[in-house]
Scaffold this motif. Structure first.
Motif, mmCIF file in Angstrom:
data_model
loop_
_atom_site.group_PDB
_atom_site.id
_atom_site.type_symbol
_atom_site.label_atom_id
_atom_site.label_comp_id
_atom_site.label_asym_id
_atom_site.label_seq_id
_atom_site.Cartn_x
_atom_site.Cartn_y
_atom_site.Cartn_z
ATOM 1 N N SER A 1 -7.703 -0.293 -7.678
ATOM 2 C CA SER A 1 -7.803 1.165 -7.683
ATOM 3 C C SER A 1 -9.257 1.576 -7.880
ATOM 4 O O SER A 1 -10.022 0.908 -8.578
ATOM 5 N N GLU B 1 -4.221 0.717 -4.282
ATOM 6 C CA GLU B 1 -4.099 2.125 -4.710
ATOM 7 C C GLU B 1 -3.045 2.258 -5.816
ATOM 8 O O GLU B 1 -2.165 3.113 -5.767
ATOM 9 N N SER C 1 0.848 -1.184 0.000
ATOM 10 C CA SER C 1 0.000 0.000 0.000
ATOM 11 C C SER C 1 0.886 1.238 0.000
ATOM 12 O O SER C 1 2.068 1.153 0.344
#
Length: 421
Positions: free
Chosen positions: A333, A303, A231
């Motif tokens: 995402s 992400e 992350s």
């Protein structure tokens, strides 16, 4: 607007002079369906005053728009307004009437007190209900110590409160329901675990991307493999470490960040993307001989849209490039704008097919609000379902800020005119 009786309409009409009465009768009548009908009698110019008043009352009873116009035209003395309120709500306490009349006669300018009250203001109060108006007025006065609240300010504040109520309506914790995965979630897990391809998942926040990662990791562990979960933030990595510890057991989950290293030999390693990339560097340069990178069955890039970041994007780019082709990549995402292009790039770079799983539907409606400097909350847009038009208050605030910045810029002296110290 409440329905006014014939006597109330007559009392309002009697306060107007003859030209105003004739002006009301010259308005076109419209049916409730919006279709234009016949005009009111054209002989209004020949009618006497009593006949004009009778015609106006009849028109107001049949056409609400004319009754509305009549209320906008007529003004009342405080005494008449109080009598009207008392007649409509005879059980209302005297202090309620005093409070409302004080608001209707208040003026924020220099403490002036107008001698007349618009009839539409009295109708608005009767429509809302005297008790409701007094309660809301008291609430507003508590938040405006020493500030005069006139009718216009009262209506503006009521409108703002209604906007906030609509904005927050329905928010909260939903009732528990059995969980059933969506088709796109099942497809993504199957692609990355059984079909042996990389996967790019593009789905809105709250649609269940973390469930895809959890199930993919679970199947990887069941088949005897290990997995990485990366992350962009240490806080998010710490949160996933605790969450995955509850799901898979603390002995199976490790954490590696810049300032923490917990159970680094676990089957599931939680790390920031920079740490994962640096580990790949060390293995490639012979600094480290850990096989946790080469033997990993799965790497999750949460992400992944950070790849487009000007300063940090290279971390994700190099991580994807240097990850062994035998390791499956799962990218998640909610905001990546060119998901198909990214999936094609990953496939071209790694020489492994990369499937795009795209799910545009937002399960949790998005509502955007704005908090002003004084703490007032209001919608950012005029319509919750239309993000093209800013709320008028926000638009005025934006224009005022632009004007202030422009004035400050114009006040700056040119460089060649500034005095040297």
């Amino acid at each position: 607007m409440i329905a006014l009786s014939a006597d109330e309409l007559r009392a309002l009409a009697e306060t107007l002079d003859t030209p105003h009465l004739r002006s009301l009768l010259s308005q076109r009548r419209r049916s409730r369906a919006g279709e234009e009908t016949t005009e009111l009698p054209r002989r209004a110019a020949t009618l006497g005053r009593d006949e004009l008043i009778a015609e106006v009352v009849a028109a107001c009873l049949n056409v609400p728009s004319i009754a509305h116009r009549l209320c906008e035209t007529v003004t009342l003395s405080p005494k008449k307004a109080r009598r009207w309120l008392a007649d409509r709500e005879p059980d209302a306490p005297a202090d309620w009437l005093d409070r409302v009349i004080a608001m209707l006669t208040a003026s924020p300018r220099h403490g002036q007190h107008p001698a007349v009250i618009p009839a539409h203001a009295v109708v608005s109060i009767l429509t809302t209900g005297l008790e409701t108006v007094v309660r809301e007025l008291r609430e507003m006065e508590r938040g405006r110590a020493g500030t005069i609240i006139d009718f216009r300010a009262f209506q503006t504040e009521r409108h703002r409160r209604e906007e906030v109520r609509v904005l927050l309506d329905g928010l909260g914790t939903p009732e528990p329901e059995p969980f059933f995965p969506d088709e796109f979630q099942l497809d993504a897990v199957d692609f990355v675990t059984h079909q042996g391809v990389d996967v790019m998942v593009s789905a809105p926040t709250g649609s269940g991307k973390t469930w895809i990662a959890e199930q993919s990791i679970r199947r990887t562990l069941e088949e005897g493999g290990t997995a990485w979960y990366t992350s962009p933030l240490k806080a998010l990595s710490n949160d996933k470490f605790r969450e995955f510890g509850r799901i898979f057991g603390p002995e199976n989950v490790g954490l590696i960040t810049g300032d923490r290293k917990v159970n680094p030999d676990a089957k599931i390693k939680i790390a920031t993307t920079e740490i994962y990339r640096n580990g790949l560097y060390d293995v490639m340069n012979g600094i480290s001989y850990s096989d946790s990178y080469a033997s990993a069955r799965l790497v999750v890039f949460d992400e992944v849209h950070y790849l487009g970041d000007r300063e940090r994007g290279v971390v994700w780019e190099e991580s994807i490039i240097y990850t062994p082709a035998s390791t499956r990549i799962l990218m998640l995402s909610a905001t990546v704008g060119n998901a198909q292009e990214l999936a094609d790039w990953v496939a071209w770079t790694r020489g492994v097919e990369c499937r795009l799983v795209f799910h545009p539907e937002r399960p949790v409606p998005l509502r955007t609000a704005f908090v002003q400097a004084n703490g007032r909350l209001q919608p950012l847009f005029e319509d919750l379902n239309d993000s093209q038009r800013l709320h008028p208050d926000i638009h005025n605030l934006y224009q005022g800020a632009r004007q202030t910045m422009s004035e400050r810029k114009n006040q700056r002296k040119p460089f060649y005119r500034r005095r040297r110290k």
